[in-house]
Each structure stands twice: as C-alpha cells, then as structure tokens.
Design a protein around this motif. Sequence first.
Motif, PDB file in Angstrom:
ATOM      1  N   ARG A   4       6.794   8.881 -99.762  1.00  0.00           N
ATOM      2  CA  ARG A   4       6.156   7.651-100.205  1.00  0.00           C
ATOM      3  C   ARG A   4       6.993   6.481 -99.691  1.00  0.00           C
ATOM      4  NH1 ARG A   4       1.127   8.413-101.520  1.00  0.00           N
ATOM      5  NH2 ARG A   4       1.122   6.414-102.530  1.00  0.00           N
ATOM      6  N   LEU A   5       6.325   5.493 -99.124  1.00  0.00           N
ATOM      7  CA  LEU A   5       6.979   4.293 -98.618  1.00  0.00           C
ATOM      8  C   LEU A   5       6.361   3.072 -99.276  1.00  0.00           C
ATOM      9  CD1 LEU A   5       6.749   5.006 -94.782  1.00  0.00           C
ATOM     10  CD2 LEU A   5       8.692   5.482 -96.266  1.00  0.00           C
ATOM     11  N   ARG A  13       1.622   6.687 -98.029  1.00  0.00           N
ATOM     12  CA  ARG A  13       2.065   8.066 -97.831  1.00  0.00           C
ATOM     13  C   ARG A  13       2.445   8.208 -96.362  1.00  0.00           C
ATOM     14  NH1 ARG A  13      -2.465  11.239 -99.184  1.00  0.00           N
ATOM     15  NH2 ARG A  13      -2.657  12.098 -97.113  1.00  0.00           N
ATOM     16  N   PHE A  14       3.623   8.760 -96.098  1.00  0.00           N
ATOM     17  CA  PHE A  14       4.120   8.984 -94.745  1.00  0.00           C
ATOM     18  C   PHE A  14       4.181  10.488 -94.512  1.00  0.00           C
ATOM     19  CE2 PHE A  14       7.500   9.862 -91.717  1.00  0.00           C
ATOM     20  CZ  PHE A  14       7.178   9.013 -90.677  1.00  0.00           C
ATOM     21  N   GLU A  15       3.514  10.932 -93.449  1.00  0.00           N
ATOM     22  CA  GLU A  15       3.485  12.355 -93.129  1.00  0.00           C
ATOM     23  C   GLU A  15       3.942  12.588 -91.697  1.00  0.00           C
ATOM     24  OE1 GLU A  15      -0.400  14.034 -93.711  1.00  0.00           O
ATOM     25  OE2 GLU A  15      -0.625  13.101 -95.687  1.00  0.00           O
ATOM     26  N   ARG A  16       4.638  13.692 -91.512  1.00  0.00           N
ATOM     27  CA  ARG A  16       4.981  14.163 -90.166  1.00  0.00           C
ATOM     28  C   ARG A  16       4.272  15.489 -89.998  1.00  0.00           C
ATOM     29  NH1 ARG A  16       8.881  12.801 -86.905  1.00  0.00           N
ATOM     30  NH2 ARG A  16       9.274  14.981 -86.501  1.00  0.00           N
ATOM     31  N   ARG A  17       3.349  15.542 -89.055  1.00  0.00           N
ATOM     32  CA  ARG A  17       2.638  16.783 -88.761  1.00  0.00           C
ATOM     33  C   ARG A  17       2.110  16.726 -87.343  1.00  0.00           C
ATOM     34  NH1 ARG A  17      -3.325  15.896 -90.644  1.00  0.00           N
ATOM     35  NH2 ARG A  17      -3.065  13.807 -91.396  1.00  0.00           N
ATOM     36  N   ARG A  18       1.697  17.848 -86.871  1.00  0.00           N
ATOM     37  CA  ARG A  18       1.167  17.950 -85.508  1.00  0.00           C
ATOM     38  C   ARG A  18      -0.186  17.250 -85.424  1.00  0.00           C
ATOM     39  NH1 ARG A  18       2.718  20.898 -80.756  1.00  0.00           N
ATOM     40  NH2 ARG A  18       1.213  20.097 -79.297  1.00  0.00           N
ATOM     41  N   LEU A  19      -0.322  16.311 -84.517  1.00  0.00           N
ATOM     42  CA  LEU A  19      -1.592  15.619 -84.309  1.00  0.00           C
ATOM     43  C   LEU A  19      -2.252  16.196 -83.074  1.00  0.00           C
ATOM     44  CD1 LEU A  19      -0.637  11.909 -85.022  1.00  0.00           C
ATOM     45  CD2 LEU A  19      -1.994  13.420 -86.445  1.00  0.00           C
ATOM     46  N   ARG A  20      -3.467  16.688 -83.237  1.00  0.00           N
ATOM     47  CA  ARG A  20      -4.168  17.296 -82.114  1.00  0.00           C
ATOM     48  C   ARG A  20      -5.406  16.538 -81.710  1.00  0.00           C
ATOM     49  NH1 ARG A  20      -3.319  23.475 -84.002  1.00  0.00           N
ATOM     50  NH2 ARG A  20      -1.084  23.442 -83.688  1.00  0.00           N
ATOM     51  N   LYS A  41      -7.466   2.583 -95.028  1.00  0.00           N
ATOM     52  CA  LYS A  41      -8.232   2.730 -96.266  1.00  0.00           C
ATOM     53  C   LYS A  41      -7.501   3.604 -97.290  1.00  0.00           C
ATOM     54  CE  LYS A  41     -12.655   4.319 -98.057  1.00  0.00           C
ATOM     55  NZ  LYS A  41     -13.876   5.041 -97.759  1.00  0.00           N
ATOM     56  N   ASN A  42      -6.964   4.730 -96.843  1.00  0.00           N
ATOM     57  CA  ASN A  42      -6.285   5.669 -97.742  1.00  0.00           C
ATOM     58  C   ASN A  42      -4.769   5.478 -97.783  1.00  0.00           C
ATOM     59  OD1 ASN A  42      -8.648   7.108 -98.588  1.00  0.00           O
ATOM     60  ND2 ASN A  42      -8.719   7.927 -96.513  1.00  0.00           N
ATOM     61  N   ARG A  43      -4.273   4.491 -97.048  1.00  0.00           N
ATOM     62  CA  ARG A  43      -2.832   4.176 -96.979  1.00  0.00           C
ATOM     63  C   ARG A  43      -1.997   5.399 -96.611  1.00  0.00           C
ATOM     64  NH1 ARG A  43      -2.269   0.166-102.040  1.00  0.00           N
ATOM     65  NH2 ARG A  43      -3.432  -1.558-101.146  1.00  0.00           N
ATOM     66  N   VAL A  44      -2.309   5.950 -95.455  1.00  0.00           N
ATOM     67  CA  VAL A  44      -1.580   7.106 -94.934  1.00  0.00           C
ATOM     68  C   VAL A  44      -1.105   6.800 -93.520  1.00  0.00           C
ATOM     69  CG1 VAL A  44      -1.713   9.548 -94.321  1.00  0.00           C
ATOM     70  CG2 VAL A  44      -3.012   8.690 -96.283  1.00  0.00           C
ATOM     71  N   TYR A  59       7.157   5.339 -82.374  1.00  0.00           N
ATOM     72  CA  TYR A  59       5.871   5.502 -83.041  1.00  0.00           C
ATOM     73  C   TYR A  59       5.945   5.241 -84.539  1.00  0.00           C
ATOM     74  CZ  TYR A  59       3.768   6.763 -78.696  1.00  0.00           C
ATOM     75  OH  TYR A  59       3.300   6.708 -77.412  1.00  0.00           O
ATOM     76  N   ILE A  60       7.080   5.473 -85.152  1.00  0.00           N
ATOM     77  CA  ILE A  60       7.248   5.076 -86.561  1.00  0.00           C
ATOM     78  C   ILE A  60       7.173   3.554 -86.661  1.00  0.00           C
ATOM     79  CG2 ILE A  60       8.893   4.949 -88.472  1.00  0.00           C
ATOM     80  CD1 ILE A  60       9.816   7.798 -87.612  1.00  0.00           C
ATOM     81  N   LEU A  61       7.890   2.856 -85.787  1.00  0.00           N
ATOM     82  CA  LEU A  61       7.839   1.391 -85.765  1.00  0.00           C
ATOM     83  C   LEU A  61       6.437   0.897 -85.430  1.00  0.00           C
ATOM     84  CD1 LEU A  61      11.203   0.719 -83.920  1.00  0.00           C
ATOM     85  CD2 LEU A  61      10.686   0.149 -86.310  1.00  0.00           C
ATOM     86  N   HIS A  62       5.778   1.558 -84.517  1.00  0.00           N
ATOM     87  CA  HIS A  62       4.415   1.199 -84.113  1.00  0.00           C
ATOM     88  C   HIS A  62       3.484   1.174 -85.322  1.00  0.00           C
ATOM     89  CE1 HIS A  62       1.042   1.295 -81.096  1.00  0.00           C
ATOM     90  NE2 HIS A  62       0.408   1.738 -82.167  1.00  0.00           N
ATOM     91  N   GLU A  63       3.511   2.241 -86.103  1.00  0.00           N
ATOM     92  CA  GLU A  63       2.622   2.316 -87.265  1.00  0.00           C
ATOM     93  C   GLU A  63       3.049   1.347 -88.359  1.00  0.00           C
ATOM     94  OE1 GLU A  63      -0.210   3.597 -86.909  1.00  0.00           O
ATOM     95  OE2 GLU A  63       0.320   4.589 -85.040  1.00  0.00           O
ATOM     96  N   PHE A  64       4.352   1.157 -88.535  1.00  0.00           N
ATOM     97  CA  PHE A  64       4.836   0.174 -89.504  1.00  0.00           C
ATOM     98  C   PHE A  64       4.320  -1.221 -89.163  1.00  0.00           C
ATOM     99  CE2 PHE A  64       7.696  -3.087 -90.954  1.00  0.00           C
ATOM    100  CZ  PHE A  64       7.960  -2.738 -92.267  1.00  0.00           C
TER     101      PHE A  64
END
Length: 98
Positions: A4-5, A13-20, A41-44, A59-64
Amino acid sequence: MVKRLTILGKSWRFERRRLRRHYGFVTGTGPCAPASSTDIKNRVIVVDSTLRGEKELRYILHEFLHVADYHRSEEWVDGVSADLARLLTRLGYRKAAP
C-alpha cells in the motif's frame, strides 16, 4: 508482492507481477512495453516483476508521475522518469534487499 502506498494523500495498491498484455489505463512505453501500468479508477499501480535496476526504477517513477499528475502527456512522463532514474542510479541509489 502487494504493498500500500500513499501518493498525494490517496491510498494506492502497488503490485509487482509479470505483465503480458495491456492492463489498466496507462501503459509504460519502451522496448519491453508494457512494463508498467496504472489503473486510475481502482487505484492500482503494477510494475513488471522481471524489471531490475535502472529500468525498474524508471517504470516505478513513470507510474508515480502519472498518478501524481495525470494531466501530463505520456512523452513528458516518459522523459522525466527516464532522466530521474538515470540521475538517481548515477548518484548511487539502489534498491535495498528485501
């Protein structure tokens, strides 16, 4: 990994997972796109779990930046996130071991 951030007073919500595939509202650009995603919308915020080092930071900075100021263009966000990641990496900032 889910965390949680708080960004500008709002919980995300911050998640690290494989994006396909394309996921969410905004998708990161670059050679391994999509590498990150933000669902406003879902704050993810999701960052691909295969990223490491400067690329992961970028990419973390990009999304931030998307979350902090969603009115900015994709080009602006991508340029600033790349520059910040390069600067912080050259200054010696590294991810702490879990």
